[in-house]
Write an enzyme that holds these catalytic residues in place. Structure first.
Site, mmCIF file in Angstrom:
data_model
loop_
_atom_site.group_PDB
_atom_site.id
_atom_site.type_symbol
_atom_site.label_atom_id
_atom_site.label_comp_id
_atom_site.label_asym_id
_atom_site.label_seq_id
_atom_site.Cartn_x
_atom_site.Cartn_y
_atom_site.Cartn_z
ATOM 1 N N GLY A 187 0.879 -1.166 0.007
ATOM 2 C CA GLY A 187 -0.128 -0.031 0.251
ATOM 3 C C GLY A 187 0.933 1.195 0.151
ATOM 4 O O GLY A 187 1.871 1.154 -0.385
ATOM 5 N N ASN B 195 6.817 0.479 2.557
ATOM 6 C CA ASN B 195 6.026 -0.131 1.535
ATOM 7 C C ASN B 195 6.631 -1.475 1.358
ATOM 8 O O ASN B 195 8.123 -1.681 1.193
ATOM 9 C CB ASN B 195 5.877 0.536 0.283
ATOM 10 C CG ASN B 195 5.537 -0.417 -0.939
ATOM 11 O OD1 ASN B 195 6.256 -1.000 -1.607
ATOM 12 N ND2 ASN B 195 4.137 -0.489 -1.081
ATOM 13 N N ASP B 196 6.215 -2.612 1.392
ATOM 14 C CA ASP B 196 6.573 -4.065 1.132
ATOM 15 C C ASP B 196 7.684 -4.218 -0.138
ATOM 16 O O ASP B 196 8.775 -4.849 -0.100
ATOM 17 C CB ASP B 196 5.977 -4.955 1.273
ATOM 18 C CG ASP B 196 4.737 -5.202 0.522
ATOM 19 O OD1 ASP B 196 4.542 -4.294 -0.497
ATOM 20 O OD2 ASP B 196 3.732 -6.199 0.328
ATOM 21 N N GLY C 177 -0.464 -8.174 -5.156
ATOM 22 C CA GLY C 177 -0.806 -6.833 -5.884
ATOM 23 C C GLY C 177 0.585 -6.891 -6.758
ATOM 24 O O GLY C 177 1.304 -8.016 -6.820
ATOM 25 N N GLU D 110 4.940 3.479 -7.610
ATOM 26 C CA GLU D 110 3.614 2.832 -7.495
ATOM 27 C C GLU D 110 3.347 2.318 -8.886
ATOM 28 O O GLU D 110 2.515 2.781 -9.301
ATOM 29 C CB GLU D 110 2.449 3.431 -6.942
ATOM 30 C CG GLU D 110 2.363 3.741 -5.249
ATOM 31 C CD GLU D 110 2.499 2.474 -4.540
ATOM 32 O OE1 GLU D 110 1.995 1.092 -5.113
ATOM 33 O OE2 GLU D 110 2.621 2.189 -3.162
ATOM 34 N N CYS E 259 -9.646 -1.459 -9.527
ATOM 35 C CA CYS E 259 -8.140 -1.959 -8.437
ATOM 36 C C CYS E 259 -8.609 -2.030 -7.163
ATOM 37 O O CYS E 259 -9.676 -1.436 -6.753
ATOM 38 C CB CYS E 259 -7.271 -1.142 -8.765
ATOM 39 S SG CYS E 259 -5.650 -1.657 -8.169
ATOM 40 N N CYS F 58 -5.600 0.370 -13.528
ATOM 41 C CA CYS F 58 -4.529 0.156 -12.858
ATOM 42 C C CYS F 58 -3.963 -1.054 -13.507
ATOM 43 O O CYS F 58 -4.384 -2.142 -13.628
ATOM 44 C CB CYS F 58 -4.304 0.160 -11.281
ATOM 45 S SG CYS F 58 -5.102 1.628 -10.576
#
Length: 430
Positions: free
Chosen positions: A178, A216-217, A245, A266, A279, A286
């Protein structure tokens, strides 16, 4: 390594330590504006074992200066003298005593909080794995209170495996999917949380009574490659992740690049179709909405008339879809082919925008090799700007879930180290 061995120095045992080092391999003299103390420590950490005279040569400073700084770092307990192996035949090679990071100086934890599986590692100050834990969970977002419970529970489990109490940790890194503001400690939006704008760092620090760092991962996968993997010696590279994602991390000049507001890169939410598929972020069109696992499952349910499988986990649906594609089912193959074409669009945009030296594709979904089949890469070549030069190489790194947690541990190590060295500079200046 047992917890009992942490915090103790033994020259004979340390002579067996890995000589590769860890952390970014920044070329000497490329960052002269950084504090010299930090440069010296980073050089020792990245090299593994190194003589003082070599550090001085690499950094272009006097041996006396390096001796003074390393003495301060030894006194602070951050590095230590280690017996280094010699070339027994020639009598040359590394000196009898070299410098290395003191493994027991600090312990940190790294955690990935996914909406389907959660993983954690504990590493020592030299980057060695002490313990790890993976906990599956039922899909779905959690409240902020539920997320704190999950973080604390996972941390307790991995600390138990390491044989330590969590108070022995110097910091905890946490990765989530995210929009994450790393500097402010805010989760603006995540598929793992039911709420928006969550001050997760403050909440977690109060609960755990430890320093906490979040990101963010996908950024943390890039950080794992920068600290432990293929990106250590590269000035710039991109990591594109495929899990529940689509994410991207980008390293520029040996550092993770997040953008002016820490919300950049992103890739999964760049638009590839106006008014297109919905999305998870709430917008349409997206890239993620055409490539991620939920997108493939949606396409399979419609095209293959799998309405009766609605209650099945997405992972089961995707395995069935993949098996049908492998067995020659035209419709199943077309679903992967369509996703691969959208992926080619995304990767071509990365090449056109950043011209990275390497693109790494990482994540669980890479077992579906149709996503990066030859025709996908050929289409990417067609979409990228034709300069007459070869495109950046692409590597597939399906390391598994612990890679993400290692990236979170690298975040904690980096943050803890910077705080310690900054504090020591302030003391020295007094």
């Amino acid at each position: 390594m047992s917890a009992d061995g942490l915090g103790h120095s033994d020259l004979e045992d340390e002579s067996k330590a890995a000589l590769q080092g860890f952390g970014p391999l920044i070329p000497p003299l490329s960052e002269s504006m950084r504090p010299l103390r930090q440069q010296v420590f980073d050089r020792v950490r990245a090299t593994g074992l190194v003589a003082r005279v070599q550090v001085a040569k690499d950094l272009g400073v006097s041996p006396a200066t390096v001796t003074t700084i390393t003495s301060e770092l030894i006194e602070a307990g951050l590095i230590e003298e280690v017996a280094a192996p010699r070339d027994s035949d020639s009598g040359r090679g590394r000196p009898a005593v070299a410098l290395g990071v003191r493994r027991g100086a600090h312990l940190v934890a790294g955690m990935k909080m996914s909406d389907r599986e959660q993983s954690a590692v504990i590493v020592d100050f030299a980057g060695n794995l002490v313990a790890n834990e993976v906990v599956p969970r039922r899909p779905g977002a959690l409240s902020s209170a539920g997320m704190l419970d999950a973080i604390e529970s996972l941390l307790t489990r991995v600390c138990d495996k390491a044989g330590i109490h969590r108070s022995a940790l110097s910091g905890v890194g946490i990765g989530l999917p995210g929009f994450i503001d790393n500097a402010e400690g805010l989760v603006l939006w995540s598929s793992t949380l039911t709420e928006r704008g969550v001050g997760l760092v403050d909440m977690a620090q109060r609960r755990l009574q430890l320093p906490v760092f979040i990101d963010n991962d996908a950024n943390l996968v890039a950080m794992a490659e920068l600290w432990f993997g293929a990106g250590r010696s590269l000035a710039d590279f991109a990591v594109v992740t495929f899990e529940h994602g689509v994410g991207m991390g980008f390293v520029m000049n040996h550092k993770l690049y997040r953008g002016a507001r820490r919300l950049g890169m992103e890739l999964g939410h760049t638009k590839v179709q106006l008014d297109g598929a919905l999305c998870r972020c709430g917008q349409r069109g997206c890239l993620e909405a055409y490539v991620a696992d939920y997108a493939l499952a949606r396409e399979a349910s419609t095209a293959l008339n799998w309405g009766d499988r609605e209650g099945q986990p997405i992972s089961v649906l995707l395995e069935s879809l993949y098996e049908q594609a492998k067995s020659g089912d035209v419709t199943a193959r077309s679903i992967f082919r369509r996703a691969g074409r959208y992926l080619a669009v995304g990767l071509a945009n990365v090449v056109n925008l950043f011209d990275p030296s390497l693109i790494i594709l990482s994540g669980e979904r890479l077992k579906f090799d149709y996503l990066y089949a030859a025709e996908t890469l050929a289409e990417m070549d067609h979409l990228a700007i034709n300069t007459g030069r070869p495109r950046p190489p692409i590597e597939i790194h399906a390391w598994g879930d612990l890679l993400w947690a290692h990236g979170a541990a690298a975040l904690a190590l980096s943050s803890v180290t910077e705080r310690i060295l900054a504090a020591s500079r302030e003391i020295a200046a007094q």
